[in-house]
Write a protein that holds these residues in place. Structure first.
Motif, mmCIF file in Angstrom:
data_model
loop_
_atom_site.group_PDB
_atom_site.id
_atom_site.type_symbol
_atom_site.label_atom_id
_atom_site.label_comp_id
_atom_site.label_asym_id
_atom_site.label_seq_id
_atom_site.Cartn_x
_atom_site.Cartn_y
_atom_site.Cartn_z
ATOM 1 N N LYS A 214 27.687 9.648 -48.776
ATOM 2 C CA LYS A 214 27.951 10.363 -50.025
ATOM 3 C C LYS A 214 29.407 10.209 -50.440
ATOM 4 O O LYS A 214 29.699 9.816 -51.564
ATOM 5 N N ASP A 215 30.323 10.522 -49.507
ATOM 6 C CA ASP A 215 31.750 10.406 -49.831
ATOM 7 C C ASP A 215 32.110 8.984 -50.240
ATOM 8 O O ASP A 215 32.851 8.763 -51.185
ATOM 9 N N LYS A 216 31.576 8.020 -49.474
ATOM 10 C CA LYS A 216 31.936 6.620 -49.711
ATOM 11 C C LYS A 216 31.487 6.154 -51.096
ATOM 12 O O LYS A 216 32.227 5.478 -51.800
ATOM 13 N N MET A 217 30.253 6.501 -51.458
ATOM 14 C CA MET A 217 29.735 6.025 -52.736
ATOM 15 C C MET A 217 30.427 6.732 -53.897
ATOM 16 O O MET A 217 30.723 6.129 -54.925
ATOM 17 N N ILE A 218 30.704 8.018 -53.748
ATOM 18 C CA ILE A 218 31.384 8.761 -54.821
ATOM 19 C C ILE A 218 32.782 8.198 -55.035
ATOM 20 O O ILE A 218 33.242 8.052 -56.161
ATOM 21 N N ALA A 219 33.448 7.827 -53.931
ATOM 22 C CA ALA A 219 34.814 7.304 -54.035
ATOM 23 C C ALA A 219 34.848 5.834 -54.450
ATOM 24 O O ALA A 219 35.912 5.274 -54.642
ATOM 25 N N CYS A 235 25.158 12.494 -55.370
ATOM 26 C CA CYS A 235 26.221 11.537 -55.679
ATOM 27 C C CYS A 235 26.322 11.267 -57.177
ATOM 28 O O CYS A 235 27.417 11.156 -57.729
ATOM 29 N N MET A 236 25.154 11.149 -57.835
ATOM 30 C CA MET A 236 25.158 10.832 -59.273
ATOM 31 C C MET A 236 25.759 11.969 -60.083
ATOM 32 O O MET A 236 26.352 11.756 -61.132
ATOM 33 N N ARG A 237 25.589 13.197 -59.589
ATOM 34 C CA ARG A 237 26.206 14.349 -60.250
ATOM 35 C C ARG A 237 27.734 14.253 -60.154
ATOM 36 O O ARG A 237 28.451 14.620 -61.073
ATOM 37 N N GLU A 238 28.229 13.736 -59.028
ATOM 38 C CA GLU A 238 29.669 13.689 -58.803
ATOM 39 C C GLU A 238 30.321 12.470 -59.442
ATOM 40 O O GLU A 238 31.478 12.510 -59.817
ATOM 41 N N ASN A 239 29.583 11.372 -59.512
ATOM 42 C CA ASN A 239 30.147 10.137 -60.058
ATOM 43 C C ASN A 239 29.129 9.476 -60.992
ATOM 44 O O ASN A 239 28.156 8.880 -60.548
ATOM 45 N N PRO A 240 29.365 9.572 -62.314
ATOM 46 C CA PRO A 240 28.376 9.082 -63.290
ATOM 47 C C PRO A 240 28.181 7.569 -63.269
ATOM 48 O O PRO A 240 27.238 7.077 -63.894
ATOM 49 N N ASP A 241 29.035 6.826 -62.577
ATOM 50 C CA ASP A 241 28.851 5.377 -62.499
ATOM 51 C C ASP A 241 27.711 4.991 -61.567
ATOM 52 O O ASP A 241 27.338 3.823 -61.488
ATOM 53 N N LEU A 242 27.186 5.948 -60.838
ATOM 54 C CA LEU A 242 26.169 5.630 -59.847
ATOM 55 C C LEU A 242 24.766 5.776 -60.430
ATOM 56 O O LEU A 242 24.524 6.598 -61.310
ATOM 57 N N ASP A 243 23.860 4.932 -59.943
ATOM 58 C CA ASP A 243 22.457 5.058 -60.334
ATOM 59 C C ASP A 243 21.585 4.739 -59.127
ATOM 60 O O ASP A 243 22.038 4.138 -58.157
ATOM 61 N N TYR A 244 20.314 5.145 -59.231
ATOM 62 C CA TYR A 244 19.411 5.051 -58.089
ATOM 63 C C TYR A 244 18.154 4.303 -58.519
ATOM 64 O O TYR A 244 17.676 4.483 -59.641
ATOM 65 N N VAL A 245 17.658 3.469 -57.625
ATOM 66 C CA VAL A 245 16.429 2.739 -57.963
ATOM 67 C C VAL A 245 15.539 2.613 -56.718
ATOM 68 O O VAL A 245 16.038 2.501 -55.596
ATOM 69 N N ILE A 246 14.223 2.720 -56.955
ATOM 70 C CA ILE A 246 13.271 2.456 -55.878
ATOM 71 C C ILE A 246 12.810 1.016 -56.051
ATOM 72 O O ILE A 246 12.184 0.680 -57.045
#
Lengths: 346, 275
Positions: A214-219, A235-246
């Motif tokens: 979590k820390d690593k991806m947010i940073a 993580c997506m709440r903390e850093n809007p550049d992140l996205d998730y895919v199945i």
């Protein structure tokens, strides 16, 4: 002299024992054993007030920790929150009580698609608490295309920017999926192929992590990571550049459910507790607090639209088309461990 | 009489928390659970002698040995300066050395993550100076760094204790007999400090060879060491028998090491107590 000291010591011990057990005399005590940071604790206080039952709340970090503690005996818990494959294992080993669903009327709120699953086919032992998937969390600024396959984790362009999950079953499982096999395979040839693929991938991997992901991806320390959907939402709440895919090859679909272990003396109270956890307001507060996906139909309706409609938290049928639930592997676990050790010591 | 019964609590303590667990570890390591019941066997040890596990063992010993040597190279001069120089704030310096140990081991190791990361403190400073970024985290360097950082007080303190106990008149005698400082150190001080050195080596090597937190946090889980292997057997796989067998092997290795050092200490006489 010796006997005097002994007597003093004995009296002291007796007083201590009386004092400790005295605490429990005020009303029934319910012993609940859940994952760490996996409940809105104010819910427990409200339960204590409402029913005048004291809740003794403990937490565990992995299914295996919990299993070992229950199996070894000596600890008396009344409600547990294991995951799917562990529930199956505990049913197989006759460790769980059948639930009396007359005492759990709120069970009707649980989405029908989460009932009668493989780990509890006739739904006699468990009531789902939370669920989720495993997928790829990626940083849109560092990854050009939207990933749709596990294959991106083998892409040399992202060398040393990939975080894998330090969990034998999850990491070997997604590799099996990538190769087109079942996550629950016991076929040595398929497992060997997965091992070779993971060894080949190792130079590209930045690290194998669990909680630090979590820390690593947010940073922004890495571009891609294999994560559980609940962590992805956080993580997506903390850093809007992140996205998730199945990924399209499919993934792991998992459930944590409430069960009652054999040997409890408080089955009625335990069922009362499970029922309480399925009250709409309580289920809503829990899912809102921890951010994981709820199987509770009414609680989901109360969530803000952006979460309710998020394909991370509540993926569509199509997203989950190829997903599998972990089966209990029995002695094959040793084989997974050997493969994992070989990958990591390479 | 008094003396005997006052020892009972300790004996009781040792039996419950040392003897019984050790006996259980031994028992588990020589048995396997089969559907037919529990059987005595050497299979667990046979499995450990397979190449993949020996490779893990060798890597653990190598990394621990490198860390121990580094601790000695850095720690001996530090202990010498503390013991022999007439520093004004000597006690404050020793205090500073011990102070980090008041903090949780895990927290101190976590702190290194923020220093070594790609966007961590060191790389940010390098970037400001216009220097190339370094890959500091998640390699063997980071693991050794973590070990040296965490265990170096265990090297400095015993050496310091032994050095500060050396009688100054011995040094004066050496000087009177015409020995230059380097000779005095090599022929008098160093041999007399050896018991402290052996204590330090044991106390650094043992935790270094069994650690599982440092390779996981700073090595990014890419370097399975023996500690990780044992933890995996107990917590993930649930194969207590194999886990116990690895633990037994480790106990034997450590006992051999300790037997060696304690014999040496006896020969040197005194200095047996650590600090």
């Amino acid at each position: 002299m010796k006997s005097l000291v002994f007597r003093v010591f004995a009296v002291f011990t007796l007083v201590l024992v009386a004092a400790v057990s005295g605490c429990g005399q005020k009303g029934p005590v319910l012993n609940v054993y859940n994952w760490g940071d996996y409940i809105d604790e104010s819910v427990l206080h409200d339960f204590e007030k409402k029913y005048n039952i004291r809740v003794n709340y403990d937490t565990f970090a992995t299914n295996e920790d919990m299993y070992v503690k229950i199996k070894a005996g000596g600890s008396t818990y009344d409600v547990l929150f294991p995951s799917d494959y562990m529930i199956k294992r505990m049913i197989d080993e006759d460790m769980l009580e059948k639930l009396d669903f007359n005492n759990i009327p709120n069970y009707k709120y649980i989405n029908d698609s989460f009932k009668n699953l493989e780990y509890d086919p006739n739904n006699e032992y468990s009531v789902p608490y939370m669920w989720g998937t495993v997928g790829i969390l990626y940083n849109k600024k560092m990854v050009q295309e939207k990933p749709d396959s596990w294959g991106i984790l083998w892409d040399k362009r992202y060398a040393k920017q990939i975080l894998m999950m330090d969990s034998q079953r999850d990491s070997i499982g997604i590799t099996l999926k990538y190769l087109g096999y079942s996550m629950n395979t016991k076929n040595p040839k398929e497992l060997e192929e997965a091992k070779q693929a993971l060894i080949k991938q190792k130079p590209l991997v930045l690290a194998y992590v669990v909680d630090e992901v979590k820390d690593k991806m947010i940073a922004g320390e890495a571009a891609l990571a294999v994560v559980w959907s609940g962590d992805a939402i956080y993580c997506m709440r903390e850093n809007p550049d992140l996205d998730y895919v199945i990924p399209k090859e499919g993934s792991n679909l998992w459930f944590d459910a409430m069960v009652i272990p054999k040997g409890t003396k408080r089955k009625k109270e335990a069922e009362l507790f499970i029922n309480y956890m399925c009250e709409t307001d309580v289920a809503f507060r829990n899912t809102d607090y921890i951010g994981y996906s709820s199987p509770h139909t009414e609680a989901v309706k109360k969530l803000p639209a952006e979460i309710r409609n998020s394909r991370t938290a509540y993926p569509t049928e199509e997203d989950m088309a190829n997903c599998e639930i972990f089966a209990h592997l029995g002695s094959m676990l040793k084989e997974f461990d050997r493969i994992w050790t070989e990958i990591k010591s390479n | 009489m008094r003396k005997t019964w006052s020892a009972y609590p300790y004996i009781f303590w040792i039996i419950i928390f040392t003897v019984v667990p050790l006996a259980l570890v031994l028992y588990f390591s020589f048995t396997v659970k089969t559907p037919a019941g529990i059987q005595f066997t050497l299979d667990n040890f046979r499995r450990f002698s397979e190449p993949i596990y020996l490779k893990v063992l060798m890597r653990s010993i190598t990394l621990a040995a490198i860390s121990t040597v580094l601790c000695l190279l850095l720690g001996y001069p530090a202990a010498y300066i503390l013991a022999k120089n007439k520093l004004k704030n000597k006690n404050a310096l020793i205090m500073l050395l011990v102070l980090p140990m008041w903090m949780n081991f895990l927290l101190r190791t976590y702190a290194w993550l923020t220093l070594l990361e790609r966007k961590g403190l060191i790389n940010t400073i390098l970037a400001h100076l216009g220097l190339p970024q370094l890959n500091l985290l998640y390699n063997e360097f980071a693991v050794v760094l973590g070990m040296v950082y965490n265990f170096i007080p265990f090297m400095i303190l015993p050496i310091y204790t032994v050095l500060s106990k050396i009688d100054n008149s011995l040094l004066e005698a050496a000087e009177d007999l015409g020995s230059d400082p380097w000779h005095t150190f090599r022929r008098v001080v160093f041999p007399l400090s050896l018991p402290g050195v052996w204590s330090g080596i044991t106390m650094v090597f043992m935790p270094a060879v069994t650690t599982f937190v440092i390779p996981r946090l700073l090595g990014g889980g890419q370097y399975t060491l023996i500690g990780n292997l044992i933890e995996q057997q107990f917590l993930t796989v649930g194969d207590w028998n194999f886990g116990s067998a690895i633990s037994t092997v480790m106990i034997v290795i450590i006992l051999l090491g300790m037997g060696f050092t304690s014999r040496y200490e006896k020969e040197q006489e005194g200095g047996g107590g650590l600090w």
